[in-house]
Design an enzyme around this catalytic site. Structure first.
Site, PDB file in Angstrom:
ATOM      1  N   ASN A  13      -8.406  -4.612   3.410  1.00  0.00           N
ATOM      2  CA  ASN A  13      -8.355  -4.008   1.919  1.00  0.00           C
ATOM      3  C   ASN A  13      -7.063  -3.677   1.978  1.00  0.00           C
ATOM      4  O   ASN A  13      -6.345  -3.600   0.726  1.00  0.00           O
ATOM      5  CB  ASN A  13      -9.353  -2.835   2.015  1.00  0.00           C
ATOM      6  CG  ASN A  13      -8.856  -1.966   0.692  1.00  0.00           C
ATOM      7  OD1 ASN A  13      -9.155  -2.276  -0.520  1.00  0.00           O
ATOM      8  ND2 ASN A  13      -8.412  -0.703   1.084  1.00  0.00           N
TER       9      ASN A  13
ATOM     10  N   TYR B 203       2.947  -9.585  -5.792  1.00  0.00           N
ATOM     11  CA  TYR B 203       1.637  -9.277  -5.882  1.00  0.00           C
ATOM     12  C   TYR B 203       0.449 -10.526  -6.102  1.00  0.00           C
ATOM     13  O   TYR B 203      -0.258 -10.761  -5.510  1.00  0.00           O
ATOM     14  CB  TYR B 203       1.416  -8.040  -6.638  1.00  0.00           C
ATOM     15  CG  TYR B 203      -0.313  -7.488  -6.610  1.00  0.00           C
ATOM     16  CD1 TYR B 203      -0.476  -6.745  -5.462  1.00  0.00           C
ATOM     17  CD2 TYR B 203      -0.962  -7.881  -7.654  1.00  0.00           C
ATOM     18  CE1 TYR B 203      -1.877  -6.398  -5.442  1.00  0.00           C
ATOM     19  CE2 TYR B 203      -2.328  -7.292  -7.680  1.00  0.00           C
ATOM     20  CZ  TYR B 203      -2.703  -6.619  -6.505  1.00  0.00           C
ATOM     21  OH  TYR B 203      -3.871  -6.226  -6.304  1.00  0.00           O
TER      22      TYR B 203
ATOM     23  N   VAL C  53      -9.842  -1.267 -11.139  1.00  0.00           N
ATOM     24  CA  VAL C  53     -10.519  -0.032 -10.168  1.00  0.00           C
ATOM     25  C   VAL C  53      -9.441   0.714  -9.951  1.00  0.00           C
ATOM     26  O   VAL C  53      -8.189   0.526  -9.657  1.00  0.00           O
ATOM     27  CB  VAL C  53     -11.007  -0.867  -8.992  1.00  0.00           C
ATOM     28  CG1 VAL C  53     -11.684   0.347  -8.372  1.00  0.00           C
ATOM     29  CG2 VAL C  53     -12.058  -1.926  -9.401  1.00  0.00           C
TER      30      VAL C  53
END
Length: 287
Positions: free
Chosen positions: A95, A161, A198
Site C-alpha cells: 500500500n 504518480y 479516499v
C-alpha cells in the site's frame, strides 16, 4: 459466496504504509472487524506504534515494524519477523505510496526517484519478499497491490504518480497470470486495489517543484485537497475492498465512479483518441 470474515478472519495481514490513510483504514478493519493479526509496516514509527496501541485496546493483535519499502532488505526483514512472530501471511497489502504535483519537466530528479522507489519498486520488493512463502503454504492467501483510479486514467500535473499507478496495475495483472501459470491460482489470489477519492494525507505530503511553474503545482494541490474534503472514509473503503475480495473480484474499487473511469479509458483506447483535458477544470467524483 464466502464472507470476508470467513476468508480472512484469524489470519495475518501485513500492510505497508499502515500509518495513515487507506493503510490505517485497512488495518483497523482487518484487526477490529475481521479479527486478523495485523502487521503494521511504515517509516513513520510513531504513527504505527499509536495505531498498534489503538488496535490492542480494541482487542486486536498487532505488531508495528519499521519498514522503508525503498529498501529490499527492510522487506525481507519484515517477512522474516512476520513469520517468526505472527505466522503465515493470509493477506499482503502493498500500500505504501507518495504523490507528486507539478509539470513533469519541472519535477526534481530526486522526487521522481523517490516516488518510483516507493510506488513501484516497493511493490516489487514486497512481492519478492513475501510471495515465495505464500506460494509454499497450502492454505489460501491474498496479495493486494494498491493502484488507483489514476491507474486507469490520465491527469495533468500528477504525471509521476499516474505513471506509477499504471505500472502497479500492469504488474498486478501480470502477477495474476504468473501465479496461475505456476499452478498456484487455486490458493494464492492476486487482486488490484483501485481507490478513488479516499481520505488520506497523501496530498499534503506530496512532492513539490522548486523551479519552473510552482504556482501550477500548488494550485493542483489545492484542488486535490478540496476533493479530499468530500472523500470516502478509509474504514468504509476497507469494508468495500474486503467484501469485493471475498466475492473473488480482481479489481477492487472503492466507489462506482472508478468503474466509470475504467470504461472511459477503454473507450479512449478503442477509438485511439488523444487524452483530453477535463472539462470545467479538475475534479474527481466522490461517490
Amino acid at each position: 459466496m464466502s464472507s470476508a470474515e470467513e476468508l480472512f478472519g484469524g489470519g495475518v495481514a501485513v500492510i505497508t504504509g499502515a500509518g495513515a490513510g487507506i493503510g490505517a483504514g485497512l488495518a483497523r478493519y482487518a484487526g477490529l472487524e475481521l479479527g486478523m493479526t495485523v502487521v503494521l509496516a511504515d517509516v513513520d514509527t510513531e504513527a504505527i506504534a499509536s495505531l498498534r496501541a489503538e488496535l490492542e485496546e480494541g482487542g486486536a493483535r498487532a505488531l508495528d515494524i519499521a519498514c522503508d519499502v525503498r529498501k529490499p532488505d527492510d522487506l525481507e526483514a519484515l517477512a522474516e519477523r512476520t513469520r517468526e512472530e505472527a505466522g503465515p501471511v493470509r493477506l499482503l497489502v502493498n500500500n505504501a505510496g507518495v504523490e507528486q504535483f507539478g509539470y513533469l519537466w519541472d519535477t526534481p530528479v530526486a522526487n521522481w526517484d523517490r516516488l518510483v522507489a516507493i510506488n513501484v519498486s516497493g511493490v516489487f520488493y514486497g512481492i519478492r519478499a513475501f510471495l515465495p512463502g505464500m506460494l509454499a503454504e497450502p492454505g489460501p492467501s491474498w496479495v493486494w497491490n494498491l493502484s488507483s483510479v489514476g491507474g486507469v486514467s490520465a491527469s495533468p500535473l500528477q504525471a509521476p504518480y499516474i505513471m506509477s499507478k499504471h505500472a502497479v496495475l500492469a504488474l498486478t495483472e501480470c502477477l495474476r497470470q504468473e501465479v496461475e501459470l505456476a499452478g498456484h491460482a487455486h490458493h494464492v489470489h492476486v487482486q488490484a486495489v483501485l481507490p478513488g477519492a479516499v481520505a488520506s494525507n497523501i496530498f499534503e505530503s506530496a512532492g513539490a517543484v522548486h523551479d519552473g511553474d510552482t504556482a501550477a503545482a500548488e494550485d493542483h494541490r489545492a484542488a486535490m485537497l478540496r476533493v479530499k474534503e468530500q472523500a470516502m472514509n478509509p474504514l468504509a473503503a476497507a469494508e468495500v475492498f474486503f467484501d469485493q475480495a471475498a466475492a473473488d473480484e480482481f479489481y477492487l474499487l472503492s466507489q462506482p465512479f472508478v468503474a466509470d473511469a475504467m470504461a472511459a479509458r477503454a473507450e479512449t483506447l478503442t477509438h485511439r483518441r488523444a487524452p483530453l483535458l477535463p472539462e470545467g477544470g479538475f475534479s474527481v467524483p466522490t461517490d
